[in-house]
Write an enzyme that holds these catalytic residues in place. Sequence first.
Site, short mmCIF file in Angstrom:
data_model
loop_
_atom_site.label_atom_id
_atom_site.label_comp_id
_atom_site.label_asym_id
_atom_site.label_seq_id
_atom_site.Cartn_x
_atom_site.Cartn_y
_atom_site.Cartn_z
CG HIS A 1 81.83 61.23 -6.59
ND1 HIS A 1 81.22 60.28 -7.39
CD2 HIS A 1 80.91 61.57 -5.65
CE1 HIS A 1 79.99 60.06 -6.94
NE2 HIS A 1 79.78 60.83 -5.91
CB CYS B 1 76.23 59.24 -6.16
SG CYS B 1 76.29 60.97 -5.72
#
Lengths: 384, 142
Positions: A329, A81
């Site tokens: 996200h 991420c």
Amino acid sequence: MTDVYIVGIDMIPFGRYPDASVPQLGAQAVLLALDDAGLSIKEMQALYAGNLLMAGSMIGQRIMREVGQTGIAVVNSANACATGATAFREGWIGIKSGIYDLVLAVGVEQMGKGLIGEAGRSDGFIEEGVVGSNTTPAMFAQIGLAHSRAYGTTFEQFAKVAVKNHHHSTMNPKAVSQRKTPLQEVMNAEMIAYPLTKLMCSINVDGAAAAVIASEAAVKRLGLMDRAVRVRASEMSSNPWTPRETALTDFNAVTELCAKATYERAAIDPGDLDLVELHDCFATAEIVHYENLQLCGAGEGGRLIDSGATMLGGRIPVNVSGGLLSKGHPLGATGIAGLYEISTHLRGKAGRRQVDGARIGLAHVAGGAPGTGSAAVVHVLEKV
Amino acid sequence: MNDVNRPLAAMRFLNIDEAGKASLIGSRCEACGAIVPGQKEVCACCTARGRMVPMKLAEHGKVYTYTIVSRSFPGVKTPFVSAVVDLDGGGCLPGVLLDVTPAPSAITYDMPVDVVFRDTGQRAADGRPFVSHYFVSAKGDQ
């Protein structure tokens, strides 16, 4: 060494783009960032492309097919991420080192629905449900309850993070969800992994964000100082050894380490920050990162959310974009989208969610997966 | 035990001996004292080389943190309790806590647990059974 500036930055609205390819989504963000800077792809000397789920398939080169194949250096990066922030930081290094004076960074992702990852292993054994859990909500549920055991943090305090960030997203037209969620709705939503309900988990979406990064000489030569945002610090850490990290991936020590280095490099205190975009992949993560980023003392994260200090209008607004919980996200795009949010406030262009008088902002991401390791990247941006 | 029936260790920190008996293996650094699951050549904590000594990890420990997994990957039965356990004497392992009600009220931090080894019910392509460690509440010493 030269100061480094963002002179163009933008993101596509996060959402579902089933008819677009990953390179097409990345190209849209690149063109938006170039337009924001008023520059052409012909002036760019390198492209740093972040993408996670198709890592190994030359996404950067395929983006160049959509925006103009000028033959410049293209670097593809994947770092969980932290992928987008890693790509941006590689661009920052390219400028800081003096090798280039105008480069592009892009982060892009197209995602499925539901849990990230899968159960099976190459030898056929399924660890899930036998050797604990390898889902990301289970990982951050365990991190949250480790905070609860130490400091008494409650389910309700974790849930308040989701209430806050969903509220913030109602002021962000680029967030995938722009709907308020009252506390009871958050707490009564489907339980995924206690203490995380579905509304306390970030939303899987498609997205792309890009930035044009420039040296001071280039900013002055091109007359772009009026739209420039200074990158006051760019730091990255990998997870240092901690006794439990092979059993539960560490996101605390890695962020603490990176934050400490960032404040030293930027020569600022956490109290100098006007706003923060931090990695709220799950509601529990926001609470622990308040402390890891020194927005409050150890054990004070629960009280910080209770106090309202991290709401828009509070002492230190956090995730006024809606955060990963509500903006969405898209893994590889998230890091640059956080930089876009901070830059937009420093430019005074954030509309209804504008943090008044914002001069210094911090963007944080932390990437990692169960059983792997982690990466933290922290940037401090400053109004010129 | 012939090879066809001999259990396979589900994880690298599990050892199954010739007689089919399972145990947890770890490494201890002679330089800094760090203990990690599995076999290592270099200490990830202090970077010492050639100082990692093989050891057996304890089959008893305490719950550090946990969650109740209500939604998991397709095909995985829920709910189950995922726990992170600090083993007595060092080392920390993830695993499933069996034989407790999957509810926060039934689980306490630092509750003592024993490690047990069981057939997971999963089979390798050659038919050999995968054996894993699990945690069970150690009621005897509460």
